[in-house]
Motif scaffolding. Structure first.
Motif, PDB file in Angstrom:
ATOM      1  N   LEU A 714       0.825  -1.199   0.000  1.00 32.77           N
ATOM      2  CA  LEU A 714       0.000   0.000   0.000  1.00 32.77           C
ATOM      3  C   LEU A 714       0.864   1.256   0.000  1.00 32.77           C
ATOM      4  CD1 LEU A 714      -2.887   1.055   0.079  1.00 32.77           C
ATOM      5  CD2 LEU A 714      -2.813   0.893   2.586  1.00 32.77           C
ATOM      6  N   LEU A 715       1.888   1.269   0.839  1.00 35.51           N
ATOM      7  CA  LEU A 715       2.798   2.416   0.873  1.00 35.51           C
ATOM      8  C   LEU A 715       3.504   2.585  -0.467  1.00 35.51           C
ATOM      9  CD1 LEU A 715       4.302   4.678   2.340  1.00 35.51           C
ATOM     10  CD2 LEU A 715       5.911   2.950   3.206  1.00 35.51           C
ATOM     11  N   GLY A 716       3.930   1.468  -1.051  1.00 32.40           N
ATOM     12  CA  GLY A 716       4.596   1.548  -2.349  1.00 32.40           C
ATOM     13  C   GLY A 716       3.705   2.142  -3.429  1.00 32.40           C
ATOM     14  N   ASN A 717       2.423   1.758  -3.434  1.00 28.94           N
ATOM     15  CA  ASN A 717       1.501   2.281  -4.451  1.00 28.94           C
ATOM     16  C   ASN A 717       1.233   3.769  -4.260  1.00 28.94           C
ATOM     17  OD1 ASN A 717       1.202  -0.168  -5.787  1.00 28.94           O
ATOM     18  ND2 ASN A 717      -0.554  -0.802  -4.559  1.00 28.94           N
ATOM     19  N   ILE A 718       1.063   4.203  -2.996  1.00 33.85           N
ATOM     20  CA  ILE A 718       0.809   5.626  -2.746  1.00 33.85           C
ATOM     21  C   ILE A 718       2.029   6.461  -3.128  1.00 33.85           C
ATOM     22  CG2 ILE A 718       0.472   7.319  -0.902  1.00 33.85           C
ATOM     23  CD1 ILE A 718      -1.437   5.336   0.408  1.00 33.85           C
ATOM     24  N   LEU A 719       3.216   5.983  -2.762  1.00 37.45           N
ATOM     25  CA  LEU A 719       4.428   6.706  -3.155  1.00 37.45           C
ATOM     26  C   LEU A 719       4.586   6.751  -4.672  1.00 37.45           C
ATOM     27  CD1 LEU A 719       7.020   5.480  -0.493  1.00 37.45           C
ATOM     28  CD2 LEU A 719       5.890   7.706  -0.627  1.00 37.45           C
ATOM     29  N   GLN A 720       4.142   5.683  -5.354  1.00 39.43           N
ATOM     30  CA  GLN A 720       4.256   5.653  -6.800  1.00 39.43           C
ATOM     31  C   GLN A 720       3.363   6.718  -7.450  1.00 39.43           C
ATOM     32  OE1 GLN A 720       6.544   3.692  -8.442  1.00 39.43           O
ATOM     33  NE2 GLN A 720       6.006   5.137 -10.080  1.00 39.43           N
ATOM     34  N   VAL A 721       2.202   6.972  -6.859  1.00 37.84           N
ATOM     35  CA  VAL A 721       1.345   8.042  -7.390  1.00 37.84           C
ATOM     36  C   VAL A 721       2.057   9.381  -7.257  1.00 37.84           C
ATOM     37  CG1 VAL A 721      -0.863   9.242  -7.160  1.00 37.84           C
ATOM     38  CG2 VAL A 721      -0.754   6.755  -6.840  1.00 37.84           C
ATOM     39  N   PHE A 722       2.708   9.615  -6.095  1.00 32.98           N
ATOM     40  CA  PHE A 722       3.499  10.852  -5.941  1.00 32.98           C
ATOM     41  C   PHE A 722       4.580  10.936  -7.008  1.00 32.98           C
ATOM     42  CE2 PHE A 722       1.943  10.889  -1.457  1.00 32.98           C
ATOM     43  CZ  PHE A 722       1.536  12.213  -1.392  1.00 32.98           C
ATOM     44  N   LEU A 723       5.251   9.810  -7.258  1.00 34.75           N
ATOM     45  CA  LEU A 723       6.318   9.807  -8.257  1.00 34.75           C
ATOM     46  C   LEU A 723       5.762  10.044  -9.661  1.00 34.75           C
ATOM     47  CD1 LEU A 723       8.425   6.775  -6.943  1.00 34.75           C
ATOM     48  CD2 LEU A 723       9.029   9.202  -6.810  1.00 34.75           C
ATOM     49  N   ASN A 724       4.611   9.433  -9.956  1.00 34.26           N
ATOM     50  CA  ASN A 724       4.021   9.610 -11.293  1.00 34.26           C
ATOM     51  C   ASN A 724       3.709  11.066 -11.589  1.00 34.26           C
ATOM     52  OD1 ASN A 724       4.109   6.843 -11.648  1.00 34.26           O
ATOM     53  ND2 ASN A 724       1.952   6.510 -11.146  1.00 34.26           N
ATOM     54  N   LEU A 725       3.290  11.802 -10.548  1.00 36.08           N
ATOM     55  CA  LEU A 725       2.843  13.191 -10.754  1.00 36.08           C
ATOM     56  C   LEU A 725       3.880  14.206 -10.291  1.00 36.08           C
ATOM     57  CD1 LEU A 725      -0.852  12.789  -9.497  1.00 36.08           C
ATOM     58  CD2 LEU A 725      -0.017  12.717 -11.853  1.00 36.08           C
ATOM     59  N   SER A 726       5.076  13.745  -9.924  1.00 33.89           N
ATOM     60  CA  SER A 726       6.074  14.654  -9.348  1.00 33.89           C
ATOM     61  C   SER A 726       6.563  15.707 -10.328  1.00 33.89           C
ATOM     62  CB  SER A 726       7.269  13.842  -8.819  1.00 33.89           C
ATOM     63  OG  SER A 726       7.898  13.132  -9.884  1.00 33.89           O
ATOM     64  N   ASP A 727       6.398  15.471 -11.628  1.00 27.80           N
ATOM     65  CA  ASP A 727       6.847  16.452 -12.625  1.00 27.80           C
ATOM     66  C   ASP A 727       5.771  17.461 -13.003  1.00 27.80           C
ATOM     67  OD1 ASP A 727       5.190  14.676 -13.876  1.00 27.80           O
ATOM     68  OD2 ASP A 727       6.453  14.411 -15.660  1.00 27.80           O
ATOM     69  N   GLN A 728       4.634  17.423 -12.312  1.00 24.09           N
ATOM     70  CA  GLN A 728       3.526  18.321 -12.608  1.00 24.09           C
ATOM     71  C   GLN A 728       3.527  19.486 -11.610  1.00 24.09           C
ATOM     72  OE1 GLN A 728       1.269  17.615 -15.352  1.00 24.09           O
ATOM     73  NE2 GLN A 728       3.045  16.286 -15.691  1.00 24.09           N
ATOM     74  N   GLU A 729       3.700  20.708 -12.104  1.00 26.25           N
ATOM     75  CA  GLU A 729       3.815  21.877 -11.234  1.00 26.25           C
ATOM     76  C   GLU A 729       2.534  22.101 -10.426  1.00 26.25           C
ATOM     77  OE1 GLU A 729       5.579  24.730  -9.174  1.00 26.25           O
ATOM     78  OE2 GLU A 729       6.577  23.445 -10.663  1.00 26.25           O
ATOM     79  N   LYS A 730       1.377  21.841 -11.043  1.00 26.94           N
ATOM     80  CA  LYS A 730       0.121  22.034 -10.326  1.00 26.94           C
ATOM     81  C   LYS A 730      -0.005  21.067  -9.149  1.00 26.94           C
ATOM     82  CE  LYS A 730      -2.543  23.869 -14.215  1.00 26.94           C
ATOM     83  NZ  LYS A 730      -3.681  23.651 -15.135  1.00 26.94           N
ATOM     84  N   PHE A 731       0.572  19.877  -9.317  1.00 26.48           N
ATOM     85  CA  PHE A 731       0.527  18.908  -8.223  1.00 26.48           C
ATOM     86  C   PHE A 731       1.465  19.343  -7.102  1.00 26.48           C
ATOM     87  CE2 PHE A 731       1.821  14.716  -6.358  1.00 26.48           C
ATOM     88  CZ  PHE A 731       0.594  14.401  -5.812  1.00 26.48           C
ATOM     89  N   VAL A 732       2.623  19.874  -7.462  1.00 28.60           N
ATOM     90  CA  VAL A 732       3.544  20.410  -6.457  1.00 28.60           C
ATOM     91  C   VAL A 732       2.856  21.493  -5.634  1.00 28.60           C
ATOM     92  CG1 VAL A 732       5.685  21.702  -6.116  1.00 28.60           C
ATOM     93  CG2 VAL A 732       5.601  19.850  -7.810  1.00 28.60           C
ATOM     94  N   GLN A 733       2.159  22.410  -6.325  1.00 29.00           N
ATOM     95  CA  GLN A 733       1.448  23.488  -5.645  1.00 29.00           C
ATOM     96  C   GLN A 733       0.340  22.939  -4.734  1.00 29.00           C
ATOM     97  OE1 GLN A 733       1.984  26.833  -5.826  1.00 29.00           O
ATOM     98  NE2 GLN A 733       3.759  26.606  -7.173  1.00 29.00           N
ATOM     99  N   ALA A 734      -0.357  21.900  -5.207  1.00 30.04           N
ATOM    100  CA  ALA A 734      -1.462  21.335  -4.427  1.00 30.04           C
ATOM    101  C   ALA A 734      -0.963  20.676  -3.148  1.00 30.04           C
ATOM    102  CB  ALA A 734      -2.233  20.331  -5.269  1.00 30.04           C
TER     103      ALA A 734
END
Length: 870
Positions: A714-734
Motif C-alpha cells: 500500500l505504501l509503495g503504491n501511494i508513493l508511486q502516485v506521488f512519483l508519477n505526478l512529481s513532474d507536474q507543477e500544479k501537483f507540487v502546488q497542491a
C-alpha cells in the motif's frame, strides 16, 4: 389355394385375438381366470414393465409362462391393437387404463427414487417407450384427461398428471433425502475421489432418465399436430402454474419440485438443439413478436427491459399476427420461461445454501469461542450446542452435493450454455440500435436469466466454455455493459460486470480464466472494453437502492481487477487516452476514484487500529482473565466483525489505489484539473500520514494476510502516485497547499521506510526527495502570498473560505462562489448546494466585474507587501 386359405384364417384369428384382447383390457371380469392371475390392464402392464432388462430386481427369476407375451412380440401386438381400435378413438378406452396404471406404478413413488436397488422406474420407461412407438397410441395418451388435469395445482400437478410421476424423479436432497443419505452421509469424512464416484453414478442415472424422457416427448410430438399442440400445452401449463417460483420467498411445498422442473428443462433443451447450429443460421426462424402473437406464456407482471406496461400493450396491438408462431418459436420461448421458473430458481436455491453454510459456520465459530467454557458448568451445554450445529452443517453439505450432482451434469451444462449463447445472440439483435432486426419489447427477466446463468456457469464450470461460447459471452458483456439506452436497470449492469469479473478467474491451466485471453486479442474488446468499464464505473455511483453506497464498491473492485489484467496491452492504454480526451467525463471518473480511495482507506485503516487495540487487550492475559465471560464474548464478537469488514475494505481500497497508480502513470492532465488536484493531494498526504506518521504502530495486527492487509504494498503504491505526478507543477502546488497533513518530516520518514524495507529503489527515493524540495519552495511562496491581511467577504468563496479566482453565480439560489468549487461539487452531486435545485455547470453565470475587483485587490495587496518587504 390351401396357402391362401391358411393366410385368411390366420388373419381372421389374429383379428379375433386382438378383438378379444381389447375386450379383456376393457372388461377383464367377463373372462374368468385362475386365482392370483393378473387380469386386464394389469396383465399388459406387467408385460410392459418387463421390457427393460434393468427394471427387474436382482436375483429374480424370468417369467416363462406360455400365456405371457415375449418382449419381441410386444411391438407388433401394440401396433395391431392400435390399428384394430383406432377408428372413433376406441383405443382410448382400451389402452387408457394401461397408460394410467403404468404411469402410476408404485416404483415411481418410492422414497429412494432413482437410486433404489429395485429400479422399477426403468420398467415404466421401457413400457412407455413401447407404447409411444405406435403413433396412434402416442396421440391417444395426449387425449386422456389426466394428460393435463385442469384441477391440479402447482404442487399436485407432478403427482396427478400422466407424465408427472415419471418426470419428478431426481437427485435433490430436499425432495429425495434417501439419495443424500445413501451417497453423501458424513460428507466431511468423504474423499474427493469418493464424492466424484458418487457424482458419476448419480449423473449417469439422471442422464439415462432425461434421455428417455426426451425420446418419449419427441414421439408424442411426432404423433401428429394435435399431440404436438398437447405437448406444448403441457409445458405451458407447468409454467403458468409455477409463476410463484420466481418469487423471493417461496414455500417449496406450494410449487413444483426442483427435480420436476429440471427434467422438463432438459427435454426442452433437447428440442431446441436442431435450430441451434454453430453459426446460428436458423436464428431468424424465431418469431420476435411471439409475446404479441401468442398467449401460450402469460407474462403477467414481469418487468419489460425498456418499456412500460402501456408501451408493451400498444406495441402488441401494432404487431397483430398474420399466422400463429411455429413450433421452433414455441420451443424457444417455452425453454426461456421454463428456465426462468425452474432451472435458474433451482440454481438460486443452491446458491442460497452457501449463505446458509456461512451462517452456520459463523455460529459454530461463535460457540467455540476461546474455549474458556471448557471445564466450566457450561461445558455440557456448549458441547451439545456445537454437536447440533455440526449436524446442521452436515445436512447443508449433503444437500449441496446433491445439487452439484444434478445441476452440473456435463451434458445438461453443455446444452444450457449453448442455448444461453443462442439466446444472447438473439437478444443482441433485438437491441440493435440500427433496427436491422425486429425490436420487440423484451422482458427484463430474459436479460437477467442470461446474466444469472453465465454467472453460474463461469463460476462453477468454466471448462465447459473451452469448446464453444467464449466469443458469445464476450460480445454479450460488451454490448449490454455499454447499452444505457437499452438497459435502464443498474442492478442488471452490475450483474453483467460481475460476470466479466468471474470470467477472468483462473482455473486449471487457464491462468486468465474464460475470457482473459480474448480481452487482449478480440477487436471488439480492444476497442470497447476500456470505454465500457470507465462508463460503468461512473454510472454505478447511483443505483437508486438503499444499499447503493456499498454496492458501488464491489462493482468498482471488479472493474479494477479487469483493468489490472489488460493493462499491459498497449491497445487498451491507447483506448484510455482516447477516453481521457473527453475531459469532463474523465474528470468525473477521476473524482469518483478519489472519493472511493478516501472512504475505503479511512475505513480500512481505522478498523485496523481498532483490531490492534483489541488484540493488545487480549494479549494481557492476566487482565483479560479478570474480565467477565460476557465482556470477553462481546469483545471477541466485535473483533470478528471488524476482521470481516476490514478485509473487505482493505481489498477494495487496495484495488482502487492500484487503479489510481496505473492511471496517473498513463495520463496526467486530467488529474491536474482545479477541481481535482487539491483533493487528490490532500487524500494522498493524509493516507501517507496514517501509514508512516506517529500512530503507524496502531496498524500492527496479527495475521495481516488473513485481513488482506499489506502495508508495504500500500505504501509503495501511494508513493508511486506521488512519483508519477512529481513532474507536474500544479501537483507540487497542491501538495504544498495542504495544511492538514503535509510535512517535510512525514515524507522524509516515508522515504526512509521505503528504502529500508526495499519498497522503492534509491533512484526512486531521489526523485521523491527532489519533489519534496520543490514542494517546500512552493509552500514558502504560498505562505508569503497568503498574508493578504483582511479580505472583503464578497471576495471569499462561501464554502471554502478562500479568495475566489473565477467567481460565478448559481442560477436558482443566486449564490456566488468559485467556479472550481462548484465544479468539484457537481462531480458528486448534480444539485445546487444551497437550495438542492437541479444544476449543470453550463448553467452557472460568470461574474466578470467581481473577478476584476478581486484581481485588482490581489494586485494592490501584493504590491503593498512587496513595498513593505523592501
Amino acid at each position: 389355394m390351401d396357402m391362401q386359405n391358411a393366410d385368411d384364417k390366420l388373419k381372421k384369428m389374429k383379428e379375433l385375438i386382438i378383438s378379444y384382447a381389447g375386450l379383456i383390457l376393457q372388461e377383464p371380469e367377463r373372462f374368468p381366470q385362475p386365482p392370483r392371475q393378473d387380469l386386464g390392464p394389469s396383465e399388459l402392464i406387467k408385460t410392459l414393465l418387463s421390457l427393460s432388462t434393468l427394471s427387474t430386481p436382482l436375483f429374480s427369476s424370468p417369467t416363462t409362462s406360455p400365456t405371457t407375451l415375449l418382449p419381441t412380440e410386444i411391438e407388433q401386438f401394440l401396433f395391431d391393437l392400435a390399428r384394430g381400435f383406432e377408428p372413433d378413438n376406441e383405443i382410448d378406452a382400451i389402452l387408457g387404463p394401461v397408460v394410467r396404471g403404468l404411469l402410476s406404478h408404485e416404483s415411481l413413488f418410492r422414497t429412494d427414487g432413482l437410486a433404489g436397488a429395485d429400479a422399477g422406474w426403468r420398467g415404466v420407461i421401457g413400457g412407455l417407450e413401447a407404447l409411444v412407438s405406435v403413433k396412434s397410441i402416442a396421440a391417444m395418451i395426449t387425449r386422456l384427461d389426466e394428460w393435463i388435469p385442469m384441477d391440479a395445482t402447482a404442487r399436485t400437478f407432478e403427482s396427478v398428471s400422466l407424465m408427472g410421476p415419471l418426470c419428478r424423479l431426481g437427485l435433490f436432497g430436499r425432495e429425495w433425502p434417501a439419495i443424500s443419505k445413501s451417497y453423501f452421509t458424513e460428507p466431511e469424512k468423504r474423499s474427493r475421489e469418493d464424492i466424484d464416484s458418487s457424482f458419476a453414478t448419480l449423473r449417469g442415472t439422471l442422464k439415462s432418465l432425461q434421455s428417455s424422457l426426451f425420446k418419449i416427448f419427441d414421439a408424442l410430438v411426432r404423433a401428429g399436430p394435435a399431440s404436438r399442440e398437447a405437448v406444448l400445452q403441457y409445458f405451458a401449463r407447468v409454467i403458468r402454474l409455477n409463476g410463484k417460483r420466481a418469487g423471493m420467498q417461496v414455500d417449496p411445498d406450494t410449487v413444483a419440485s426442483d427435480s420436476f422442473m429440471l427434467n422438463l428443462q432438459s427435454v426442452l433443451l433437447r428440442f431446441s438443439e436442431p435450430f441451434m447450429d454453430v453459426n446460428f443460421s436458423k436464428i431468424d426462424r424465431i418469431d420476435p413478436y411471439f409475446y404479441a402473437h401468442s398467449k401460450r406464456i402469460e407474462l403477467g407482471e414481469e418487468t419489460r427491459i425498456s418499456a412500460t406496461s402501456e408501451e408493451a400493450t400498444r406495441w402488441a396491438k401494432q404487431n397483430k399476427p398474420t399466422e400463429a408462431p411455429k413450433f421452433v418459436s414455441n420451443i424457444f420461448f417455452l425453454t426461456i420461461a421454463m428456465a426462468h421458473y425452474g432451472y435458474l430458481k433451482t440454481i438460486d436455491t443452491f446458491n442460497n445454501t452457501h449463505k446458509e453454510m456461512d451462517d452456520v459456520r459463523r455460529h459454530l465459530e461463535y460457540l467455540q469461542g476461546d474455549g474458556s467454557w471448557m471445564g466450566s458448568p457450561l461445558q455440557a451445554h456448549v458441547e451439545a450446542a456445537i454437536k447440533h450445529v455440526k449436524v446442521e452443517e452436515a445436512k447443508i453439505r449433503m444437500q449441496q452435493l446433491t445439487f452439484e450432482a444434478g445441476l452440473m451434469e456435463p451434458e445438461l451444462l453443455n446444452r444450457s450454455i449453448n442455448f444461453t449463447n443462442f439466446l444472447s445472440a438473439w437478444l443482441i439483435r433485438q437491441a440493435d440500435p440500427q433496427r436491422k432486426h425486429p425490436n420487440p419489447i423484451v422482458e427484463q427477466y430474459i436479460v437477467e436469466d442470461i446474466v444469472d446463468y453465465f454467472h453460474f456457469a463461469v463460476q462453477t464450470s468454466p471448462d465447459k466454455f473451452e469448446l464453444t461460447g467464449k466469443t458469445e459471452l464476450l460480445l454479450f458483456i460488451l454490448t449490454f455493459l455499454t447499452s444505457t439506452w437499452f438497459i435502464k436497470n443498474p442492478f442488471l449492469k452490475s450483474k453483467i460486470n460481475d460476470v466479466l469479473f468471474m470470467s477472468i478467474w483462473g482455473y486449471g491451466r487457464e491462468r486468465l480464466g474464460v475470457l482473459g485471453d480474448l480481452l487482449n486479442t478480440h477487436p471488439m474488446a480492444l476497442k470497447h472494453l476500456m470505454p465500457a468499464l470507465m462508463h460503468f464505473y461512473t454510472e454505478v455511483e447511483q443505483t437508486g437502492a438503499s444499499s447503493q453506497f456499498y454496492d458501488k464498491f464491489n462493482a468498482r473492485r471488479n472493474i479494477a481487477y479487469v483493468l489490472k489484467i489488460v493493462w499491459n496491452n498497449p491497445a487498451h492504454r491507447t483506448a484510455l487516452n482516447e477516453e481521457a480526451k473527453n475531459v469532463d467525463k474523465f474528470v468525473k471518473f477521476i473524482n469518483l476514484m478519489i472519493n472511493d480511495v478516501t472512504y475505503l482507506m479511512d475505513e480500512s485503516l481505522g478498523e485496523m487500529a481498532q483490531i490492534h487495540n483489541i488484540q493488545v487487550e487480549m494479549d494481557d492475559q492476566a487482565a483479560w482473565d479478570q474480565q467477565t465471560n460476557q465482556y470477553r464474548q462481546e469483545r471477541e464478537g466485535t473483533l470478528r466483525s471488524l476482521e470481516r469488514h476490514a478485509s473487505g475494505y482493505t481489498t477494495l481500497g487496495r484495488s482502487t489505489v492500484e487503479l489510481l497508480k496505473v492511471f496517473t502513470a498513463e495520463t496526467k492532465a486530467p488529474f491536474m484539473m482545479p477541481e481535482i488536484v487539491d483533493r487528490l493531494a490532500a487524500m494522498l498526504d493524509y493516507n501517507l500520514q496514517v501509514l508512516c506518521g506517529p500512530k503507524c504502530q496502531d496498524l500492527k495486527v496479527k495475521d495481516p494476510e488473513k485481513l488482506k492487509f499489506n502495508p508495504k504494498e500500500l505504501l509503495g503504491n501511494i508513493l508511486q502516485v506521488f512519483l508519477n505526478l512529481s513532474d507536474q507543477e500544479k501537483f507540487v502546488q497542491a501538495v504544498a497547499g495542504d495544511g492538514r497533513s503535509y510535512t517535510k518530516e512525514l515524507f522524509d520518514r516515508a522515504a526512509d521506510i521505503a528504502l529500508r524495507r526495499g519498497i522503492k529503489t534509491q533512484t526512486e527515493i531521489d526523485v521523491l526527495r527532489a519533489f519534496v524540495v520543490r514542494v517546500e519552495e512552493a509552500k514558502a511562496s504560498l505562505q508569503a502570498e497568503e498574508d493578504l491581511g483582511e479580505v472583503p467577504d464578497k471576495f471569499l468563496d462561501p464554502l471554502m473560505f478562500t479568495v475566489m479566482k473565477d467567481p460565478v453565480m448559481l442560477p436558482s439560489s443566486r449564490t456566488i462562489l468559485d467556479r472550481s468549487t462548484i465544479k468539484s461539487h457537481l462531480l458528486s452531486d448534480s444539485k445546487d448546494p444551497f437550495n438542492r435545485a437541479p444544476l449543470a455547470i453550463e448553467e452557472v453565470i460568470p461574474q466578470p466585474e467581481l473577478k476584476a475587483q478581486i484581481d485588482t485587490f490581489l494586485q494592490e495587496r501584493r504590491a503593498k507587501m512587496q513595498v513593505d518587504t523592501n
